[in-house]
Design an enzyme around this catalytic site. Structure first.
Site, PDB file in Angstrom:
ATOM      1  CE1 TYR A   1      -2.972  -3.111   0.457  1.00 52.66           C
ATOM      2  CE2 TYR A   1      -3.466  -2.422   2.682  1.00 52.66           C
ATOM      3  CZ  TYR A   1      -3.644  -3.302   1.644  1.00 52.66           C
ATOM      4  OH  TYR A   1      -4.505  -4.368   1.792  1.00 52.66           O
TER       5      TYR A   1
ATOM      6  CG  HIS B   1      -0.889  -8.581   0.440  1.00 48.35           C
ATOM      7  ND1 HIS B   1      -0.544  -7.251   0.498  1.00 48.35           N
ATOM      8  CD2 HIS B   1      -2.219  -8.585   0.177  1.00 48.35           C
ATOM      9  CE1 HIS B   1      -1.610  -6.502   0.294  1.00 48.35           C
ATOM     10  NE2 HIS B   1      -2.636  -7.290   0.086  1.00 48.35           N
TER      11      HIS B   1
HETATM   12  N1  LIG Z   1      -5.600  -8.738   1.842  1.00 44.36           N
HETATM   13  C1  LIG Z   1      -5.993  -8.183   0.716  1.00 44.36           C
HETATM   14  O1  LIG Z   1      -5.641  -8.630  -0.382  1.00 44.36           O
HETATM   15  C2  LIG Z   1      -6.885  -6.986   0.762  1.00 44.36           C
HETATM   16  C3  LIG Z   1      -7.554  -6.573  -0.407  1.00 44.36           C
HETATM   17  C4  LIG Z   1      -8.431  -5.494  -0.308  1.00 44.36           C
HETATM   18  C5  LIG Z   1      -8.600  -4.854   0.905  1.00 44.36           C
HETATM   19  N2  LIG Z   1      -7.895  -5.251   2.020  1.00 44.36           N
HETATM   20  C6  LIG Z   1      -8.042  -4.557   3.341  1.00 44.36           C
HETATM   21  O2  LIG Z   1      -9.435  -4.375   3.638  1.00 44.36           O
HETATM   22  C7  LIG Z   1      -9.696  -2.984   3.777  1.00 44.36           C
HETATM   23  C8  LIG Z   1     -11.116  -2.638   3.358  1.00 44.36           C
HETATM   24  O3  LIG Z   1     -11.400  -3.020   2.038  1.00 44.36           O
HETATM   25  P1  LIG Z   1     -11.592  -1.967   0.842  1.00 44.36           P
HETATM   26  O4  LIG Z   1     -10.549  -0.948   0.931  1.00 44.36           O
HETATM   27  O5  LIG Z   1     -11.699  -2.793  -0.390  1.00 44.36           O
HETATM   28  O6  LIG Z   1     -12.971  -1.240   1.069  1.00 44.36           O
HETATM   29  P2  LIG Z   1     -14.308  -1.310   1.932  1.00 44.36           P
HETATM   30  O7  LIG Z   1     -13.994  -1.088   3.364  1.00 44.36           O
HETATM   31  O8  LIG Z   1     -15.080  -2.510   1.525  1.00 44.36           O
HETATM   32  O9  LIG Z   1     -15.038   0.001   1.326  1.00 44.36           O
HETATM   33  C9  LIG Z   1     -14.398   1.271   1.348  1.00 44.36           C
HETATM   34  C10 LIG Z   1     -15.231   2.259   0.555  1.00 44.36           C
HETATM   35  O10 LIG Z   1     -16.476   2.484   1.223  1.00 44.36           O
HETATM   36  C11 LIG Z   1     -16.582   3.865   1.564  1.00 44.36           C
HETATM   37  N3  LIG Z   1     -17.176   3.916   2.909  1.00 44.36           N
HETATM   38  C12 LIG Z   1     -16.609   3.514   4.069  1.00 44.36           C
HETATM   39  N4  LIG Z   1     -17.472   3.668   5.087  1.00 44.36           N
HETATM   40  C13 LIG Z   1     -18.608   4.178   4.576  1.00 44.36           C
HETATM   41  C14 LIG Z   1     -19.847   4.551   5.137  1.00 44.36           C
HETATM   42  N5  LIG Z   1     -20.094   4.415   6.439  1.00 44.36           N
HETATM   43  N6  LIG Z   1     -20.811   5.059   4.307  1.00 44.36           N
HETATM   44  C15 LIG Z   1     -20.574   5.186   2.976  1.00 44.36           C
HETATM   45  N7  LIG Z   1     -19.412   4.849   2.393  1.00 44.36           N
HETATM   46  C16 LIG Z   1     -18.432   4.338   3.180  1.00 44.36           C
HETATM   47  C17 LIG Z   1     -15.167   4.417   1.565  1.00 44.36           C
HETATM   48  O11 LIG Z   1     -15.219   5.791   1.284  1.00 44.36           O
HETATM   49  P3  LIG Z   1     -14.135   6.878   1.810  1.00 44.36           P
HETATM   50  O12 LIG Z   1     -12.786   6.246   1.776  1.00 44.36           O
HETATM   51  O13 LIG Z   1     -14.289   7.982   0.852  1.00 44.36           O
HETATM   52  O14 LIG Z   1     -14.540   7.289   3.205  1.00 44.36           O
HETATM   53  C18 LIG Z   1     -14.558   3.614   0.421  1.00 44.36           C
HETATM   54  O15 LIG Z   1     -14.922   4.138  -0.825  1.00 44.36           O
HETATM   55  C19 LIG Z   1      -8.605  -2.353   2.908  1.00 44.36           C
HETATM   56  O16 LIG Z   1      -8.475  -0.975   3.116  1.00 44.36           O
HETATM   57  C20 LIG Z   1      -7.412  -3.175   3.299  1.00 44.36           C
HETATM   58  O17 LIG Z   1      -6.907  -2.774   4.561  1.00 44.36           O
HETATM   59  C21 LIG Z   1      -7.051  -6.318   1.960  1.00 44.36           C
END
Ligand SMILES: NC(=O)c1ccc[n+]([C@@H]2O[C@H](COP(=O)([O-])OP(=O)(O)OC[C@H]3O[C@@H](n4cnc5c(N)ncnc54)[C@H](OP(=O)(O)O)[C@@H]3O)[C@@H](O)[C@H]2O)c1
Length: 290
Positions: free
Chosen positions: A54, A112
């Site tokens: 990241y 990862h």
């Molecule tokens: N191990 C892996 O391969 C892997 C892959 C993907 C993700 N991850 C981890 O999992 C975490 C979460 O997954 P993700 O980043 O895919 O996204 P997510 O948490 O599923 O969704 C994030 C999105 O939702 C929006 N959001 C968050 N809270 C909200 C709310 N209460 N109301 C409306 N919109 C909201 C955010 O907007 P804003 O940012 O504009 O607030 C962003 O656009 C990652 O950040 C990472 O740490 C790991």
């Protein structure tokens, strides 16, 4: 009902982990990451999920240091890039992650992915066993309080478990998990072997937010669609890692003190994947060499 930010669970080795984490994928390195982590810590999140790939570990570390929160009260998790598949390289990348984060230890260190992001699905069985040997070494050194995996299939997990040279079962499996996409085969297999499941992309990277079924339940419970999606994870004993940047979202995601009734949980269980695209695809995680 206790605030989710103050509730914890235990990993198989006794390490205590908060029941909600804070995600940082696609949070831009620099001031955006620093600001989002600072806000999350202020609101009360204590579990931060980052990764070498990241490119924001340093900003996470700066925000943690400036928060003044005691190290022992935090749960810091980062990840080894999926591209790194040799023993010595694992140790080298781990050192750099510690340095980036300015910490002496992490609470969890995960692989990862079982394959490089440029080629998801590539068979790296032999390399993954070597990588896990290095992960065990890091764990024994005390500088990762727990070790785990991410994006591992049943085959990939079995590959580690059947190797008699390897003695430590991963404590965590971080998988993509959201309403309609719960990967039950992997989740069940991981649980059977004592792993805690973390839900990445619990909001399907935002694509769940306008789903009609979830929206109508949100109206019924007088909460947001995001809160229904996150509460669904919590009630399934899966640890969600929502990512958010705005203070409003960060606070909203931490207010999960309501109960989804069994009948509504079953309704959510029956949903099929509402998302057109998974949370990642090859190329999303660009590899940055040391
Ligand atoms: N191990 C892996 O391969 C892997 C892959 C993907 C993700 N991850 C981890 O999992 C975490 C979460 O997954 P993700 O980043 O895919 O996204 P997510 O948490 O599923 O969704 C994030 C999105 O939702 C929006 N959001 C968050 N809270 C909200 C709310 N209460 N109301 C409306 N919109 C909201 C955010 O907007 P804003 O940012 O504009 O607030 C962003 O656009 C990652 O950040 C990472 O740490 C790991």
């Amino acid at each position: 009902m206790a605030n989710i930010l103050h509730t914890t669970t235990e990993l198989s080795n006794g390490i205590v982990m908060p029941k909600i984490g804070f995600g940082t994928w696609q949070t831009k390195p620099g001031s955006e990451t620093y600001a989002s982590i600072s806000k999350a810590l202020k609101v009360g999140y204590r579990f931060i999920d980052t990764a070498w790939s990241y490119r924001n570990e340093e900003n996470v570390g700066d925000a943690i240091r400036d928060s003044g929160i005691k190290r022992k009260d935090l749960f810091i998790q980062t990840k080894l890039p999926g591209e790194i598949k040799t023993y010595d390289e694992v140790l080298r990348y781990f050192e750099h992650s510690l340095k980036n984060l300015s910490v002496e230890y992490v609470d969890a260190y995960l692989i990862h992915a079982p394959w490089p992001w440029s080629n998801p699905g590539e068979n790296c069985d032999q390399q993954n066993r070597e990588v896990w040997r290095a992960m065990e070494q890091i764990y024994r050194s005390g500088r990762a309080k727990s070790i785990g995996i991410s994006n591992f299939s049943v085959h990939d997990i079995h590959n580690l478990l059947q190797d008699e040279q390897l003695t430590i079962t991963p404590m965590i499996n971080q998988i993509q998990y959201y309403v309609g996409y719960t990967q039950s085969e992997i989740a069940d297999y991981s649980r059977k072997h004592g792993m805690r499941i973390e839900a990445y992309s619990p909001l399907a990277t935002g694509r769940l937010l306008d789903n009609e079924t979830i929206t109508s339940l949100a109206e019924k419970y007088k909460v947001t669609t995001a809160q229904i999606a996150l509460r669904y994870c919590v009630q399934n004993e899966v640890i969600p890692l929502p990512k958010a940047r705005s203070m409003g979202h960060i606070i909203n995601n931490s207010e999960l003190d309501f109960e989804i009734q069994d009948s509504d949980m079953r309704l959510l269980d029956r949903m099929t994947d509402p998302s057109e695209k998974r949370g990642w695809h090859a190329g999303d995680h660009t590899f940055y060499d040391l």
